[in-house]
Structures are given as structure tokens and as C-alpha cells.
Design an enzyme around this catalytic site. Structure first.
Site, PDB file in Angstrom:
ATOM      1  N   ARG A 108       9.486   5.273 -14.973  1.00  0.00           N
ATOM      2  CA  ARG A 108       8.500   5.766 -16.223  1.00  0.00           C
ATOM      3  C   ARG A 108       7.274   6.445 -15.339  1.00  0.00           C
ATOM      4  O   ARG A 108       6.494   5.800 -14.758  1.00  0.00           O
ATOM      5  CB  ARG A 108       8.351   4.567 -16.941  1.00  0.00           C
ATOM      6  N   HIS A 135      12.447  11.753 -23.186  1.00  0.00           N
ATOM      7  CA  HIS A 135      12.725  10.222 -23.227  1.00  0.00           C
ATOM      8  C   HIS A 135      13.889  10.075 -23.690  1.00  0.00           C
ATOM      9  O   HIS A 135      14.078   9.405 -24.788  1.00  0.00           O
ATOM     10  CB  HIS A 135      11.351   9.878 -24.272  1.00  0.00           C
ATOM     11  N   GLN A 138      14.682   6.346 -25.321  1.00  0.00           N
ATOM     12  CA  GLN A 138      14.374   6.118 -26.621  1.00  0.00           C
ATOM     13  C   GLN A 138      14.951   6.915 -28.021  1.00  0.00           C
ATOM     14  O   GLN A 138      15.277   6.342 -29.018  1.00  0.00           O
ATOM     15  CB  GLN A 138      12.957   6.778 -26.953  1.00  0.00           C
ATOM     16  N   ASP A 231       4.836  11.129 -33.615  1.00  0.00           N
ATOM     17  CA  ASP A 231       4.277  10.452 -32.452  1.00  0.00           C
ATOM     18  C   ASP A 231       2.939  10.564 -32.431  1.00  0.00           C
ATOM     19  O   ASP A 231       2.389  11.556 -33.322  1.00  0.00           O
ATOM     20  CB  ASP A 231       5.054  11.058 -31.175  1.00  0.00           C
ATOM     21  N   CYS A 272       8.386   6.294 -32.345  1.00  0.00           N
ATOM     22  CA  CYS A 272       8.667   5.768 -30.941  1.00  0.00           C
ATOM     23  C   CYS A 272       7.815   4.595 -30.442  1.00  0.00           C
ATOM     24  O   CYS A 272       8.085   3.864 -29.828  1.00  0.00           O
ATOM     25  CB  CYS A 272       8.556   6.795 -29.811  1.00  0.00           C
ATOM     26  N   ARG A 316      15.764  -0.290 -28.726  1.00  0.00           N
ATOM     27  CA  ARG A 316      15.481  -0.120 -27.357  1.00  0.00           C
ATOM     28  C   ARG A 316      15.909  -1.021 -26.214  1.00  0.00           C
ATOM     29  O   ARG A 316      16.729  -0.713 -25.281  1.00  0.00           O
ATOM     30  CB  ARG A 316      14.001   0.137 -26.862  1.00  0.00           C
TER      31      ARG A 316
END
Length: 329
Positions: A108, A135, A138, A231, A272, A316
Site C-alpha cells: 500500500r 484500489h 476496495q 471519496d 471507501c 473488505r
């Protein structure tokens, strides 16, 4: 069709066929059911997994650690600034070393190139936990959540992403929708228009699935949305851009009126996380004192009946676990 993902890296959904993504979604749902029944797996027994975090995280770290442990693996966490990766040691050299120690590696951080180098040189499966460009873990969780809360097949679902439409989540949604035959509209200002190359790749992939990928600054594009998604407006390292982002993106804040503009009484709201939906965080308070309201969504929406953000966050765990199990066992 038999799907075998063992030994594969998971860097972007663009590397996978719709059938392979379907397999991961089904495996995620299966693992979720098993966990709810109190059943622990052994699919990763004896495996050693490395988590490299150049960017901090709550959900990604917790999901990878817990998912690995619940399937029997051992985990090493390397946080920001805690290794020589990309500093005194090249990504290539680090990858070759880590590949000798570990069976799988999560990364990440910032660069998509870094996660690709890890995959290229480590010789073990590498999983993208977030980069500036994508991502994918996600989006797997998001699509699983859509299937749980939207009573339509994926090829009839319309997703509208609101706000900064050239960020990694907007792009990840483009890729996911293109692969799964969904309708995707990015709604935001022209100054933050999506990268033309990203759009071209997503549109090319959509030609094989019947997906529709577009962007617009016109609020009329909200009509018919099944999912409204947003987001935060400034990601890690972009704090200096907050004044300009607030100016550009305030008209795209997700409010009850935005949801109403969809004309869909069953519309769901997704995010997210983390989210600035009130002024209870230190960052939101500090920026408000400076004259900037950085909320990308109102608390009325975030905490209202439309919101499935915490079901999404839970997923997740299940989708990340599925990716590790599918590629290592």
C-alpha cells in the site's frame, strides 16, 4: 470454466477476466458465510505474508492481518518509514529479498510502478492494497456490497462517482464496472476530468462486456443511479490543495438533494472511508477554522438509511481474504 488463480498477483482488476472476478466475488461470499458461522479456515496454514505500508491505513491493514490470521498464516507488518524499501534499497532488490522470505506480499503506497516491480521481481503473489492509480481490493468489496444491497443484476446497475473524478477510486470503479458490464458515470468538474488514457482503457474493456463508462459535470447524469459513491477531496500528501479542492468540489458534495436527483427511492450511498461527514475529526475542525468545509458528504446522508458504508467496510475483510486464499492455496 475452471478458475485457477494460484500464483497470480492482484495489481488491478484490468488483469482479470469477468469470470475470474466473479470467482473472487463468490469466494468472498462463501468465506463471509463461513466466518459468520464461526468456522475458521486453514487455507493459508504455514504461509508467511508481508504487509508493506508506505501509506497508513485502518481497514486495509486490519483486513489483511485478520484475514491472513483467520486462515492460518503468519503476518509481518512494515509501516511507513520502517524499511529501506525504495530508499537505500531499490524496489527490485527489496522484492528479490522479500520473495525469499515470504509466500505473499501486500503493498500500500504511492506508485503503481512500485507494486508492479514487487510482482515482477519477488516471484510470489503481490496484492495491491492501494496506489495513487488504483484500489482493486476496495472495488471487490464494493461490488460485493452492491450485490447484497441492490436488487438488480450487475449489468443493470448504474454507479455515479461524485467529486474528484480523477482519483484512484474513480479509476478503480471504471475498471471494475468495465469488467463486470456495469454502467459508470463520474460526476465532477472539468478541471479534474479523468485521465484520457484511463478512460480509453476502461472503454476498450467495456466493449467486451456491454458496460458504459462516461464522465459529466451535469447533475442530470445522476438520474437513474443505483449507487452514489464519493471519496474525500484531498488524499494523503494533497493537503496543500484543500482550498482549491473545496472551491471546485463543494457543488459535488453528496447531500439528500443529490440522492433525490437520482429519482431512485432505493438508491444506496457508498464510501471507501475514511470520510469527512461531520466536524468531529481533528482535520475537519482545523480546516473549518481556516474557512474550509471539507465534507464530501453530509452527515444526514452518511448516517442515514441510504448508507451501507459499514457493510461495505466489513466486506473488505472477506474480499481481501478471498484474494489471498485464491492466489496462495
Amino acid at each position: 470454466m475452471t478458475v485457477d488463480l494460484k500464483g497470480r498477483s492482484f495489481l488491478t482488476l484490468m488483469d482479470f477476466s469477468p469470470e475470474e472476478i466473479r470467482y473472487l466475488l463468490d469466494l468472498s461470499a462463501e468465506l463471509k458465510i463461513k466466518r459468520a458461522a464461526g468456522l475458521r479456515g486453514k487455507s493459508l496454514a504455514g504461509k508467511n505474508i508481508l504487509l508493506i505500508f508506505e501509506k497508513t491505513s485502518s481497514r486495509t491493514r486490519a483486513a489483511f492481518e485478520l484475514g491472513a490470521i483467520e486462515e492460518g498464516a503468519h503476518v509481518t507488518y512494515i509501516g511507513p518509514g520502517a524499511s529501506q524499501f525504495g530508499k537505500k534499497e531499490s524496489a527490485k532488490d527489496s522484492a528479490q529479498l522479500f520473495g525469499k522470505y515470504y509466500h505473499g506480499i501486500e503493498y500500500r503506497g504511492y506508485s503503481q510502478g512500485a507494486v508492479r516491480d514487487l510482482a515482477k521481481y519477488s516471484g510470489v503473489p503481490v496484492w495491491n492494497g492501494l496506489t495513487d492509480e488504483d484500489h482493486p481490493t476496495q472495488i471487490l468489496a464494493d461490488i460485493l456490497t452492491v450485490e447484497e444491497h441492490v436488487k438488480k443484476p450487475l449489468n443493470e446497475v448504474k454507479v455515479v462517482f461524485c467529486g474528484d473524478i480523477r482519483n484512484n477510486m474513480s479509476y478503480a470503479w471504471m475498471y471494475g464496472c468495465a469488467k463486470m458490464g456495469m454502467r459508470f458515470t463520474a460526476w465532477g468538474p472539468g478541471e479534474l476530468a479523468p485521465d484520457a488514457g484511463v478512460m480509453a482503457r476502461a472503454i476498450a474493456a467495456s466493449g467486451l462486456t456491454g458496460a458504459a463508462i462516461e464522465w459529466s459535470s451535469d447533475p442530470a447524469c445522476l438520474r437513474g443511479a443505483d449507487v452514489v459513491y464519493t471519496d474525500i477531496w484531498a488524499s494523503m500528501g494533497e493537503e496543500a490543495q484543500i482550498p482549491e479542492r473545496v472551491r471546485l468540489l463543494t457543488p459535488y458534495r453528496v447531500t439528500k438533494e443529490v440522492l433525490g436527483a437520482t429519482g431512485n427511492p432505493d438508491v444506496v450511498f457508498m464510501h471507501c472511508l475514511p470520510s469527512f461527514h461531520d466536524f468531529e475529526t481533528a482535520t475537519a475542525k482545523e480546516q473549518f477554522k481556516l474557512g474550509y468545509d471539507i465534507r464530501e458528504v453530509t452527515d444526514e446522508v452518511f448516517s442515514g438509511p441510504w448508507s451501507v458504508v459499514f457493510d461495505e467496510a466489513e466486506n473488505r475483510l472477506h474480499t481481501i481474504k478471498a484474494v489471498m486464499v485464491a492466489t496462495l492455496s
